[in-house]
Design an enzyme around this catalytic site. Structure first.
Site, PDB file in Angstrom:
ATOM      1  CG  HIS A   1      -1.881  -1.149   1.208  1.00 36.13           C
ATOM      2  ND1 HIS A   1      -3.117  -1.072   0.596  1.00 36.13           N
ATOM      3  CD2 HIS A   1      -1.782  -2.410   1.689  1.00 36.13           C
ATOM      4  CE1 HIS A   1      -3.740  -2.240   0.720  1.00 36.13           C
ATOM      5  NE2 HIS A   1      -2.952  -3.072   1.376  1.00 36.13           N
ATOM      6  CG  LEU A   2       3.228   2.172  -2.913  1.00 33.34           C
ATOM      7  CD1 LEU A   2       3.688   2.270  -4.363  1.00 33.34           C
ATOM      8  CD2 LEU A   2       4.416   2.188  -1.977  1.00 33.34           C
TER       9      LEU A   2
ATOM     10  CG  ASP B   1      -1.718  -6.303   3.689  1.00 30.99           C
ATOM     11  OD1 ASP B   1      -1.899  -5.258   3.034  1.00 30.99           O
ATOM     12  OD2 ASP B   1      -2.573  -6.756   4.475  1.00 30.99           O
TER      13      ASP B   1
ATOM     14  CG  HIS C   1      -2.479   2.927   9.040  1.00 31.47           C
ATOM     15  ND1 HIS C   1      -3.475   3.396   8.205  1.00 31.47           N
ATOM     16  CD2 HIS C   1      -2.592   1.580   9.024  1.00 31.47           C
ATOM     17  CE1 HIS C   1      -4.155   2.365   7.717  1.00 31.47           C
ATOM     18  NE2 HIS C   1      -3.639   1.249   8.185  1.00 31.47           N
TER      19      HIS C   1
HETATM   20 ZN    ZN Z   1      -6.225  -6.872   1.818  1.00 30.26          ZN
END
Ligand code: ZN
Length: 443
Positions: free
Chosen positions: A65-66, A310, A314
């Site tokens: 996730h970027l 994954d 945050h």
């Molecule tokens: Zn997922």
């Protein structure tokens, strides 16, 4: 840059079955020679002494996730930062997930991500496009157009596609476009208000229960639907034993199904949530030691063939709140390699060669990148140098990612990437390591 010789390392290229000590010569960004029987001439422009190191294809993480674009929200990860963090974990190729604001559901947005990834000039970034418009689960996207624009796969990650008819359409389009679909396996009707694994601990803590069946039932449904389409279907972040059983059965039947495991689902159980530790809150949730054993068994048997972090950074405030309101997700891309090693190699589940396969050619094949994840003569020289025994302590304050939400902070581990090389260029080297001195001084 013209030539770089990496000599005396253990060259592991699972795609070609190579696992032997030898030399690797890079010229003009491409692999010119690999020799495991006699040394290559020491006349390259620069050289790296890889004695005691692993020399592997550049690692591939198909699930990162970027966070960009983020609709102008401050304190968020960017493509430039996240792809740099990937390099520091030894990853030269990553796939970015589509749960951004706005999400990449049009060709223009995919093209924008491709160009932002190139501009970052760190790990190679391949965007994964939405399966449904606005990731809303209602209307399938134009898969072919998204692939033509540069998407490397399709997913609504962050959410599973719940509607059967929509999923059926997506699988049909994914098969026609010869790409892959990566499912975030979560039946939303079974996880309303859920925060952690269903069971006695969740009851005692007064938290919403997330049953394993919410994951397994979606995989079963997808396998059933995909029977007539034969798309490359991939189940993300497996968390529970029954899901491994479903994947095992589907693969035995000859279905085109793959699955991935993540560091936290190999090393942590729901007990990590004790004390309302929001750092341990993740989607899907941490389960039990029996689930970990089943995932490891699946890896040993070749049922689960891909490893994926994954990586989900945050800002601190997203975790500094009560457990029920805290954001889901963790970061581990900068320490994934020693974590996988601890869970799988040190425990005797698989050997180094298989571990590297699960981090290179297996994910590259899933997303259709024939040049990535392998050391191919004449192909681009994406190479990772690894010290398999380097002992160090994970310190999230030193991470390049903006995320500090790492449940492995403070762990003593062994094994570390020393350098990440892309097209023959040392894009990252561990500060203070010998690779930094030899490789970077050589240019
Ligand atoms: Zn997922």
């Amino acid at each position: 840059m013209t030539s770089l010789l990496i000599h005396g390392g253990r060259i592991i290229d699972p795609d070609s079955g190579t696992d032997a000590t030898g030399d690797l010569l890079i010229r003009n960004g491409c692999i010119e020679a690999i020799s495991t029987d006699s040394p290559l001439p020491r006349d390259a422009d620069s050289s790296i002494d890889a004695d005691g190191c692993l020399v592997t294809p550049g690692l591939v993480d198909p699930h990162v996730h970027l966070r960009e674009p983020s609709n102008g929200q401050p304190h968020r990860e960017t493509i430039a930062i996240g792809s740099r963090a990937a390099l520091a974990g030894g990853f030269t190729t990553i796939c970015s997930m589509p749960n951004t604001q706005p999400p990449p559901d049009t060709a223009d947005r995919i093209k924008d991500l491709v160009s932002r990834g190139k501009m970052a000039n760190a790990a190679r970034v391949y965007p994964i496009a939405c399966g449904t418009m606005n990731r809303a689960g209602e209307e399938a996207t134009d898969v072919q157009k998204l692939i033509d624009a540069g998407a490397q796969g399709i997913s609504d990650d962050g959410d599973g596609v719940a509607c059967d008819a929509v999923m059926d359409t997506i699988l049909q389009r994914v098969a026609a476009a010869d790409t892959c679909f990566m499912q975030h396996c979560q039946d939303p009707t079974m996880t309303l208000g859920a925060a952690m694994n269903a069971g006695a601990l969740a009851v005692r803590m007064g938290l919403g229960e997330w049953p394993p069946a919410a994951e397994t039932s979606m995989i079963e449904r997808d396998v059933l639907l995909n029977g007539k389409h034969g798309a490359r279907y991939h189940a993300q972040h497996l968390s529970c034993s029954k899901s491994v059983d479903v994947i095992r059965k589907a693969r035995a039947e000859g279905q085109t199904v793959t699955a991935e495991a993540s560091p936290h689902h190999l090393l942590l159980t729901e007990e990590a949530c004790e004390g309302y530790n929001t750092i341990a809150k993740v989607n899907p949730p941490l389960r039990t030691s029996q689930d970990i054993d089943a995932i490891k068994e699946g890896i040993a048997q070749g049922v689960i063939t891909i490893l994926a972090t994954d990586q989900a950074p945050h800002p601190p405030q997203a975790k500094e709140t009560d457990f029920a309101s805290a954001a889901f997700g963790m970061v581990s891309i900068e320490c994934a390699l020693p974590l996988y090693k601890r869970a799988l190699v040190d425990e005797g589940v698989i050997d180094w060669s298989r571990l590297i396969a699960m981090m290179t050619c297996e994910p590259a094949n899933l997303v259709g990148l024939p040049e990535a994840g392998r050391l191919r003569m004449g192909g681009p020289a994406d190479v990772t140098l690894i010290d398999p025994d380097l002992e160090w302590t994970i310190d999230s304050s030193t991470f390049l990612t903006t995320g500090r939400n790492c449940p492995f902070d403070g762990w003593s581990v062994s094994g570390r990437a020393l350098a990440s090389i892309i097209a023959g260029e040392v894009r990252w080297a561990l500060p203070g390591a010998r690779m930094e001195q030899t490789a970077i001084a050589g240019h």
